[in-house]
Write a protein that holds these residues in place. Sequence first.
Motif, PDB file in Angstrom:
ATOM      1  N   VAL A 241      -6.070  -3.314  -9.901  1.00 19.60           N
ATOM      2  CA  VAL A 241      -5.664  -2.168  -8.781  1.00 19.60           C
ATOM      3  C   VAL A 241      -6.635  -1.952  -8.035  1.00 19.60           C
ATOM      4  CG1 VAL A 241      -5.080   0.140  -8.842  1.00 19.60           C
ATOM      5  CG2 VAL A 241      -4.457  -0.802 -11.156  1.00 19.60           C
ATOM      6  N   ARG A 242      -6.164  -1.752  -6.815  1.00 19.17           N
ATOM      7  CA  ARG A 242      -7.317  -1.369  -5.588  1.00 19.17           C
ATOM      8  C   ARG A 242      -6.847   0.003  -5.539  1.00 19.17           C
ATOM      9  NH1 ARG A 242      -8.111  -5.521  -0.769  1.00 19.17           N
ATOM     10  NH2 ARG A 242      -8.485  -3.223   0.162  1.00 19.17           N
ATOM     11  N   TYR A 243      -7.871   0.762  -5.378  1.00 19.76           N
ATOM     12  CA  TYR A 243      -7.527   2.375  -5.058  1.00 19.76           C
ATOM     13  C   TYR A 243      -7.901   2.620  -3.668  1.00 19.76           C
ATOM     14  CZ  TYR A 243      -7.319   2.743 -10.034  1.00 19.76           C
ATOM     15  OH  TYR A 243      -6.773   2.847 -11.420  1.00 19.76           O
ATOM     16  N   SER A 244      -7.652   3.965  -3.033  1.00 14.91           N
ATOM     17  CA  SER A 244      -7.968   4.042  -1.724  1.00 14.91           C
ATOM     18  C   SER A 244      -7.863   2.730  -0.752  1.00 14.91           C
ATOM     19  CB  SER A 244      -9.413   4.378  -1.501  1.00 14.91           C
ATOM     20  OG  SER A 244      -9.960   5.654  -2.220  1.00 14.91           O
ATOM     21  N   SER A 245      -6.393   2.315  -1.069  1.00 13.59           N
ATOM     22  CA  SER A 245      -6.139   1.281  -0.199  1.00 13.59           C
ATOM     23  C   SER A 245      -4.615   1.584   0.394  1.00 13.59           C
ATOM     24  CB  SER A 245      -6.058  -0.095  -1.014  1.00 13.59           C
ATOM     25  OG  SER A 245      -7.503  -0.329  -1.486  1.00 13.59           O
ATOM     26  N   ALA A 246      -4.301   2.313   1.435  1.00 13.12           N
ATOM     27  CA  ALA A 246      -3.095   2.719   1.742  1.00 13.12           C
ATOM     28  C   ALA A 246      -2.524   1.638   2.595  1.00 13.12           C
ATOM     29  CB  ALA A 246      -3.116   3.848   2.679  1.00 13.12           C
ATOM     30  N   VAL A 247      -1.386   1.210   2.143  1.00  7.86           N
ATOM     31  CA  VAL A 247      -0.753  -0.026   2.832  1.00  7.86           C
ATOM     32  C   VAL A 247      -0.176   0.696   4.174  1.00  7.86           C
ATOM     33  CG1 VAL A 247       1.119  -1.449   2.877  1.00  7.86           C
ATOM     34  CG2 VAL A 247      -0.329  -1.199   0.825  1.00  7.86           C
ATOM     35  N   THR A 248      -0.327   0.136   5.410  1.00  8.98           N
ATOM     36  CA  THR A 248       0.194   0.632   6.623  1.00  8.98           C
ATOM     37  C   THR A 248       1.139  -0.280   7.358  1.00  8.98           C
ATOM     38  OG1 THR A 248      -1.941  -0.450   7.622  1.00  8.98           O
ATOM     39  CG2 THR A 248      -2.211   1.908   7.122  1.00  8.98           C
ATOM     40  N   GLY A 249       1.244  -1.386   6.658  1.00  8.81           N
ATOM     41  CA  GLY A 249       2.472  -2.350   7.489  1.00  8.81           C
ATOM     42  C   GLY A 249       2.628  -3.443   6.528  1.00  8.81           C
ATOM     43  N   LEU A 250       3.898  -3.981   7.015  1.00  8.51           N
ATOM     44  CA  LEU A 250       4.343  -5.314   6.094  1.00  8.51           C
ATOM     45  C   LEU A 250       3.953  -6.298   7.124  1.00  8.51           C
ATOM     46  CD1 LEU A 250       7.598  -3.982   4.534  1.00  8.51           C
ATOM     47  CD2 LEU A 250       5.571  -4.360   3.492  1.00  8.51           C
ATOM     48  N   VAL A 251       3.679  -7.485   6.502  1.00  8.56           N
ATOM     49  CA  VAL A 251       3.209  -8.657   7.289  1.00  8.56           C
ATOM     50  C   VAL A 251       4.592  -9.703   6.993  1.00  8.56           C
ATOM     51  CG1 VAL A 251       1.814 -10.625   7.528  1.00  8.56           C
ATOM     52  CG2 VAL A 251       0.567  -8.567   6.822  1.00  8.56           C
ATOM     53  N   THR A 252       5.153 -10.215   8.124  1.00  7.53           N
ATOM     54  CA  THR A 252       6.127 -11.292   8.063  1.00  7.53           C
ATOM     55  C   THR A 252       5.736 -12.428   8.802  1.00  7.53           C
ATOM     56  OG1 THR A 252       7.008 -10.360  10.205  1.00  7.53           O
ATOM     57  CG2 THR A 252       7.913  -9.372   8.201  1.00  7.53           C
ATOM     58  N   ASP A 253       6.570 -13.674   8.126  1.00  7.30           N
ATOM     59  CA  ASP A 253       6.572 -14.964   8.627  1.00  7.30           C
ATOM     60  C   ASP A 253       7.965 -15.309   8.778  1.00  7.30           C
ATOM     61  OD1 ASP A 253       5.823 -17.444   9.221  1.00  7.30           O
ATOM     62  OD2 ASP A 253       5.497 -18.109   7.293  1.00  7.30           O
ATOM     63  N   ALA A 254       8.398 -15.816   9.725  1.00  2.15           N
ATOM     64  CA  ALA A 254       9.778 -16.064   9.960  1.00  2.15           C
ATOM     65  C   ALA A 254      10.597 -15.117   9.506  1.00  2.15           C
ATOM     66  CB  ALA A 254       9.903 -17.582   9.512  1.00  2.15           C
ATOM     67  N   GLY A 255      10.635 -14.056   9.712  1.00  2.00           N
ATOM     68  CA  GLY A 255      11.381 -12.896   9.182  1.00  2.00           C
ATOM     69  C   GLY A 255      11.325 -12.569   7.547  1.00  2.00           C
ATOM     70  N   ARG A 256      10.316 -13.269   6.954  1.00  2.00           N
ATOM     71  CA  ARG A 256      10.317 -12.927   5.556  1.00  2.00           C
ATOM     72  C   ARG A 256       9.115 -12.092   5.405  1.00  2.00           C
ATOM     73  NH1 ARG A 256       7.354 -15.715   2.079  1.00  2.00           N
ATOM     74  NH2 ARG A 256       8.167 -15.562  -0.007  1.00  2.00           N
ATOM     75  N   VAL A 257       9.123 -10.962   4.562  1.00  2.00           N
ATOM     76  CA  VAL A 257       7.851 -10.283   3.985  1.00  2.00           C
ATOM     77  C   VAL A 257       6.771 -11.323   3.373  1.00  2.00           C
ATOM     78  CG1 VAL A 257       6.994  -8.487   2.938  1.00  2.00           C
ATOM     79  CG2 VAL A 257       8.989  -8.326   4.084  1.00  2.00           C
ATOM     80  N   CYS A 258       5.643 -11.611   3.742  1.00  5.37           N
ATOM     81  CA  CYS A 258       4.628 -12.468   3.124  1.00  5.37           C
ATOM     82  C   CYS A 258       3.240 -11.748   2.833  1.00  5.37           C
ATOM     83  CB  CYS A 258       4.504 -13.646   4.029  1.00  5.37           C
ATOM     84  SG  CYS A 258       3.723 -13.466   5.405  1.00  5.37           S
ATOM     85  N   GLY A 259       3.375 -10.295   3.097  1.00  6.99           N
ATOM     86  CA  GLY A 259       1.966  -9.643   2.744  1.00  6.99           C
ATOM     87  C   GLY A 259       2.118  -8.223   3.244  1.00  6.99           C
ATOM     88  N   VAL A 260       0.886  -7.616   3.380  1.00  4.78           N
ATOM     89  CA  VAL A 260       0.641  -6.258   3.773  1.00  4.78           C
ATOM     90  C   VAL A 260      -0.469  -6.102   4.486  1.00  4.78           C
ATOM     91  CG1 VAL A 260       1.811  -5.062   1.566  1.00  4.78           C
ATOM     92  CG2 VAL A 260      -0.576  -5.641   1.692  1.00  4.78           C
TER      93      VAL A 260
END
Length: 326
Positions: free
Chosen positions: A170-189
């Motif tokens: 777990v990583r605390y104090s790590s607010a995800v602010t957006g999704l990363v996409t590659d060719a329309g597919r989510v591949c990270g944050v």
Amino acid sequence: MSKSVIVVGTGNAALCAALAALESGARVTLLEKADKSLSGGNTKYTAGAMRFAYDGADDLLPLLRNPEDPRVKRADFGSYTTEKFANDLLGFNDGRPLSEEQEALVHQSGATLRWLASHGVKFEPIYSRQSFEKDGRHVFWGGLTLAAENEGVGLFDMELAAVERLGGTVRYSSAVTGLVTDAGRVCGVQIGQERLLADAVILACGGFEANGALRVKHMGENWEAAKVRGTPHNTGDGLLMALELGAADYGLYSGCHATPMDLHMADFGNLDLPPGERKNYRKISYFLGVMLNAHGARFVDEGANFRNYTYAQYGAAILEQPGQFA
Ligand SMILES: Cc1cc2nc3c(=O)[nH]c(=O)nc-3n(C[C@H](O)[C@H](O)[C@H](O)COP(=O)(O)OP(=O)(O)OC[C@H]3O[C@@H](n4cnc5c(N)ncnc54)[C@H](O)[C@@H]3O)c2cc1C
């Protein structure tokens, strides 16, 4: 090479998703917006009470931390069949049939509790609120029979321990602010400027109840004044990120579980109170008397049913009253 999975959030949904991913061999990182003390979201504020279908005591004993407790031998747990569970849910559906999710809840709830227990997440009977004594026996009623040991904080602790045993981090104090996409597919944050890639991303970061503007947008003006019984961190981030990418709107945004609460409580819940007292902000003795609005008028049938079946609706009824109190 095993797949990598990012789970956003550390509440019950996130920890269960992480457990399932770890079981199937994935490498799992959970990202939590709150610091460690407020991690676990609303899950930590709960009584850990679990509504699930069971046919009798034999289904419950393997879930208990202490099946040898003498009270267990004197308990009449009855049953909470899938039919009864389905009927109870239908009572809240305003005439709609059960949704696919409600069907899954009814039919998979028992197996899910057994799955959690297999990971060391254990439960205890809710003697204090869900049973009465008759002829020396604890007779349970209402289908809400077990709660996690040590309530919501216990649920979180036991699930987190299970996740960590299987290698999740777990990583605390790590607010995800957006999704990363590659060719329309989510591949990270995105966590601010930082980008974290993974084979799969699971959004389990709560609803939008702590976001006043979204409450007003989806539920109406009345809801500006609502207090939140849980975490300040559920501001709809995951929903907004998914919708921004073109995800379909789904579910009932305009409805919620809303309980009569102390007019003078703070805007959010307080985890510093001991577990049994965390619920003290609730004002749910109305069924023993009458509730009056600012004009001295009653506005609900306080005794329409057992409190368990009315209290989650009566918060909304109070918000509709002049001055929004009773
Ligand atoms: C006072 C209270 C009592 C309740 N009692 C019960 C009960 O007894 N039984 C029951 O079944 N239900 C109960 N509930 C409902 C229950 O809490 C929720 O249904 C459950 O916690 C939902 O789990 P979740 O994992 O979806 O959300 P949560 O447990 O709220 O977890 C969401 C997590 O996502 C994190 N997060 C939010 N945004 C981000 C972001 N951008 N990046 C990273 N992390 C983020 C939050 O900090 C939080 O940790 C209760 C709720 C409250 C408030």
